[in-house]
Design a protein around this motif. Structure first.
Motif, mmCIF file in Angstrom:
data_model
loop_
_atom_site.group_PDB
_atom_site.id
_atom_site.type_symbol
_atom_site.label_atom_id
_atom_site.label_comp_id
_atom_site.label_asym_id
_atom_site.label_seq_id
_atom_site.Cartn_x
_atom_site.Cartn_y
_atom_site.Cartn_z
ATOM 1 N N ALA A 1 3.233 5.029 -12.323
ATOM 2 C CA ALA A 1 2.228 5.780 -13.106
ATOM 3 C C ALA A 1 2.869 6.680 -14.177
ATOM 4 C CB ALA A 1 1.373 6.627 -12.171
ATOM 5 N N TYR A 2 4.092 7.145 -13.943
ATOM 6 C CA TYR A 2 4.681 8.057 -14.939
ATOM 7 C C TYR A 2 4.761 7.397 -16.318
ATOM 8 C CZ TYR A 2 6.412 10.537 -10.765
ATOM 9 O OH TYR A 2 6.522 11.180 -9.562
ATOM 10 N N ALA A 3 5.296 6.181 -16.333
ATOM 11 C CA ALA A 3 5.481 5.508 -17.632
ATOM 12 C C ALA A 3 4.150 5.055 -18.208
ATOM 13 C CB ALA A 3 6.426 4.314 -17.466
ATOM 14 N N ALA B 1 7.632 18.397 -11.120
ATOM 15 C CA ALA B 1 8.190 18.173 -9.779
ATOM 16 C C ALA B 1 7.085 17.576 -8.913
ATOM 17 C CB ALA B 1 8.692 19.476 -9.191
ATOM 18 N N ASP B 2 7.200 16.299 -8.640
ATOM 19 C CA ASP B 2 6.182 15.592 -7.864
ATOM 20 C C ASP B 2 6.594 15.644 -6.393
ATOM 21 O OD1 ASP B 2 4.536 13.783 -6.592
ATOM 22 O OD2 ASP B 2 4.593 12.318 -8.216
ATOM 23 N N ASP B 3 5.926 16.537 -5.658
ATOM 24 C CA ASP B 3 6.286 16.803 -4.255
ATOM 25 C C ASP B 3 5.338 16.126 -3.272
ATOM 26 O OD1 ASP B 3 8.150 18.465 -5.408
ATOM 27 O OD2 ASP B 3 7.186 20.340 -4.790
ATOM 28 N N ILE B 4 4.652 15.085 -3.710
ATOM 29 C CA ILE B 4 3.564 14.528 -2.901
ATOM 30 C C ILE B 4 4.045 14.053 -1.518
ATOM 31 C CG2 ILE B 4 3.645 12.119 -3.717
ATOM 32 C CD1 ILE B 4 0.348 13.837 -3.787
ATOM 33 N N TYR B 5 5.328 13.645 -1.403
ATOM 34 C CA TYR B 5 5.849 13.179 -0.101
ATOM 35 C C TYR B 5 6.639 14.259 0.640
ATOM 36 C CZ TYR B 5 4.445 8.621 -1.870
ATOM 37 O OH TYR B 5 3.701 7.574 -2.357
ATOM 38 N N GLU B 6 6.423 15.497 0.248
ATOM 39 C CA GLU B 6 7.156 16.654 0.806
ATOM 40 C C GLU B 6 7.331 16.612 2.324
ATOM 41 O OE1 GLU B 6 5.042 20.290 -0.116
ATOM 42 O OE2 GLU B 6 6.476 21.508 1.001
ATOM 43 N N SER C 1 -3.230 13.783 0.015
ATOM 44 C CA SER C 1 -3.311 12.343 0.310
ATOM 45 C C SER C 1 -2.334 11.874 1.376
ATOM 46 C CB SER C 1 -3.032 11.532 -0.957
ATOM 47 O OG SER C 1 -4.115 11.574 -1.829
ATOM 48 N N LYS C 2 -1.057 12.156 1.147
ATOM 49 C CA LYS C 2 -0.033 11.555 2.015
ATOM 50 C C LYS C 2 0.208 12.429 3.242
ATOM 51 C CE LYS C 2 0.643 9.083 -1.831
ATOM 52 N NZ LYS C 2 0.470 7.700 -2.133
ATOM 53 N N THR C 3 0.171 13.757 3.057
ATOM 54 C CA THR C 3 0.489 14.665 4.167
ATOM 55 C C THR C 3 -0.574 14.593 5.264
ATOM 56 O OG1 THR C 3 1.554 16.138 2.602
ATOM 57 C CG2 THR C 3 0.984 17.080 4.732
ATOM 58 N N GLN D 1 0.806 -1.217 0.000
ATOM 59 C CA GLN D 1 0.000 0.000 0.000
ATOM 60 C C GLN D 1 0.840 1.269 0.000
ATOM 61 O OE1 GLN D 1 0.519 -2.019 2.431
ATOM 62 N NE2 GLN D 1 0.531 -1.034 4.409
ATOM 63 N N GLY D 2 0.374 2.235 -0.807
ATOM 64 C CA GLY D 2 1.062 3.530 -0.852
ATOM 65 C C GLY D 2 0.267 4.573 -0.105
ATOM 66 N N GLU D 3 -0.187 4.226 1.097
ATOM 67 C CA GLU D 3 -0.977 5.213 1.840
ATOM 68 C C GLU D 3 -0.735 5.102 3.328
ATOM 69 O OE1 GLU D 3 -5.139 4.692 1.277
ATOM 70 O OE2 GLU D 3 -5.071 2.541 1.636
ATOM 71 N N GLY E 1 -6.943 14.147 -6.922
ATOM 72 C CA GLY E 1 -5.673 13.503 -6.602
ATOM 73 C C GLY E 1 -4.534 14.066 -7.433
ATOM 74 N N GLY E 2 -3.329 13.931 -6.874
ATOM 75 C CA GLY E 2 -2.146 14.311 -7.643
ATOM 76 C C GLY E 2 -2.125 13.537 -8.952
ATOM 77 N N LYS E 3 -2.688 12.332 -8.909
ATOM 78 C CA LYS E 3 -2.670 11.477 -10.092
ATOM 79 C C LYS E 3 -3.457 12.123 -11.239
ATOM 80 C CE LYS E 3 -2.553 6.650 -11.155
ATOM 81 N NZ LYS E 3 -2.600 5.281 -10.653
ATOM 82 N N GLN E 4 -4.584 12.753 -10.924
ATOM 83 C CA GLN E 4 -5.325 13.390 -12.005
ATOM 84 C C GLN E 4 -4.579 14.620 -12.541
ATOM 85 O OE1 GLN E 4 -9.379 14.865 -11.339
ATOM 86 N NE2 GLN E 4 -9.845 14.477 -13.494
ATOM 87 N N LEU F 1 10.421 14.342 -11.890
ATOM 88 C CA LEU F 1 11.317 14.424 -10.740
ATOM 89 C C LEU F 1 10.488 14.267 -9.469
ATOM 90 C CD1 LEU F 1 14.321 14.865 -10.842
ATOM 91 C CD2 LEU F 1 13.929 17.297 -10.450
ATOM 92 N N ASN F 2 10.802 13.259 -8.686
ATOM 93 C CA ASN F 2 9.992 12.961 -7.501
ATOM 94 C C ASN F 2 10.893 12.847 -6.270
ATOM 95 O OD1 ASN F 2 8.430 9.937 -6.291
ATOM 96 N ND2 ASN F 2 7.869 12.020 -5.799
ATOM 97 N N SER F 3 10.713 13.781 -5.347
ATOM 98 C CA SER F 3 11.531 13.798 -4.129
ATOM 99 C C SER F 3 10.679 14.297 -2.973
ATOM 100 C CB SER F 3 12.731 14.729 -4.336
ATOM 101 O OG SER F 3 13.435 14.948 -3.134
#
Ligand SMILES: Cc1ncc(COP(=O)(O)O)c(C=O)c1O
Length: 399
Positions: A127-129, A203-208, A238-240, A38-40, A99-102, A170-172
């Motif tokens: 999901a990127y590819a 710049a995918d900052d979802i886990y900031e 979602s994650k924060t 799970q990614g949550e 969602g960030g995904k959309q 770029l995801n960090s």
């Protein structure tokens, strides 16, 4: 003539989704499986956010909103970027989606023509590819090195860029490795991009906010303001705030791109839920202390998991400094045989064997780098201890 379109074939099911599905199936027939796919976050959404959602429903905020977000939510996002990232966006730079995904989906659909290339450091979020292919673009995987914590270097980026390149992903902190880019590392990438003005950065900052070891978060637009007119930030609640089910993400970038993205969303789903938008306002404008507390909890789990994995012979990993994943190399297991006599030929075989051993994890192939598996530590410490015990026994049982 086939009824289903060829597009369906490009909408691949991710390794984490199929691993989670297989877990549900095995549990349904009574098997004891620990799911680490799970990614949550396993935490609950904070109470004041739930209250805000109740209020929104009672106050009749139950109708369509502007397609890419209410003015109130866009202001809360503008304030977040100002407060946390030192970035001066206006409402016209903000896009809100389910969602960030959309947001990612809208951006790729709005910018890729057939054959356009997207540079994706390997390993990266699946999901990127998949989405790039869905939008008829071409994923250009760039293999990163574990010695560099799986972070893309300036030289690797430079070599991957062609005249057809549209985006760099770029995801960090990173899914699946937990790698965190420093400001200097981002500056080195920015120097390359200055020489390639046709390339944009997502710049995918979802886990900031899930950061360990005192690391400081830097977003690309903050360290490379000279590239601001070709950066799209993807983020979300979602994650924060443990709000994965609310489906609320946002993007920030040049208004021309933001408008194009809204046109994609308008023909797909219109606005994200009005209730979730009201909840996100409360999340972003409300007290933030819980965010750091939860990050500290993830750090304690990271510490436990890496210590347990280090005791597992044949498995290696790089230390995650953020997010809630560890990317485990199972190279030493490849070529060995299970007690049932099956030879492990690749990381798909390894994750199938781990599932037999009672632990569900997605294999590395979907993330673009094998032989690995991704372990999510967004679950309780006792569960993580038991999972790592099962993994260790599985390893020790190989011939
Ligand atoms: C790297 C990365 N970016 C973006 C997302 C999107 O999250 P959401 O659509 O829930 O906002 C995820 C979710 O797993 C992720 O791992």
């Amino acid at each position: 003539m086939a009824f289903l379109s060829s597009r369906v074939g490009r909408a691949k099911i991710s390794a984490s989704a199929s691993s989670a599905q297989r877990t549900r199936e095995l549990r349904a027939v009574g098997r004891d499986i620990i799911g680490l796919s799970q990614g949550e976050p396993d935490f609950d959404t904070p109470e004041h956010i739930i209250e805000a959602a109740h209020r929104a429903m009672r106050d009749g905020r139950t109708r369509y909103t502007p397609v890419d977000g209410t003015p109130e939510l866009k202001q809360a996002i503008v304030a977040k970027f100002h407060r946390e990232n030192g970035l001066a966006y206006q409402a016209e730079n903000i896009s809100v989606g389910a969602g960030g995904k959309q947001i990612l989906y809208n951006a790729l659909m709005a910018t890729l023509d057939p054959g356009d290339e997207v540079v994706i450091p390997a390993p990266s979020w699946v999901a990127y590819a998949i989405m790039t292919e869905f939008a008829e673009g071409v994923p250009v995987w760039v293999t990163t090195r574990s010695e560099n914590d799986f972070k893309l270097t300036a030289g690797e980026l430079d070599a991957a860029i062609t005249p057809r390149t549209k985006w760099l992903m770029l995801n960090s902190p990173s899914n699946p490795t937990g790698a965190v880019y420093s400001a200097d590392e981002l500056r080195a990438l920015a120097a390359v991009l200055e020489r390639h003005p046709h390339v944009w950065v997502l710049a995918d900052d979802i886990y900031e906010h899930i950061l360990f070891d005192g690391r400081r978060f830097s977003t690309f637009a903050e360290v490379a303001p000279q590239l601001a007119d070709r950066i799209l930030i993807v983020n979300g609640v979602s994650k924060t705030y443990a709000m994965t089910g609310w489906r609320l993400g946002y993007g920030a970038g040049p208004s021309s791109l933001i408008q194009a993205m809204a046109r994609m969303q308008a023909q797909c789903s219109l606005n994200p839920s009005s209730i979730s938008q009201a909840a996100a306002v409360a999340a972003l404008n409300g007290p933030q202390d819980i965010v750091a507390q939860r990050s500290a909890e993830f750090e304690a789990r990271r510490d436990a998991v890496v210590a347990l994995l280090e005791a597992s012979p044949g498995l290696t990993h790089t230390r995650p400094h953020g997010a809630f994943y560890v990317y485990v190399s199972c190279a030493d297991w490849i070529g060995r045989s299970t007690p049932a006599g099956q030879r492990l030929a690749n990381d798909e075989d390894v994750t199938a064997y781990l599932l037999e051993s009672g632990v569900a994890v997605p294999n590395g192939a979907g993330y673009g780098l094998s032989p690995y598996f991704r372990l999510s530590f967004a679950t309780s410490l006792p569960t993580l201890h038991e999972a790592c015990r099962r993994i260790e026994i599985a390893g020790a049982s190989l011939n």
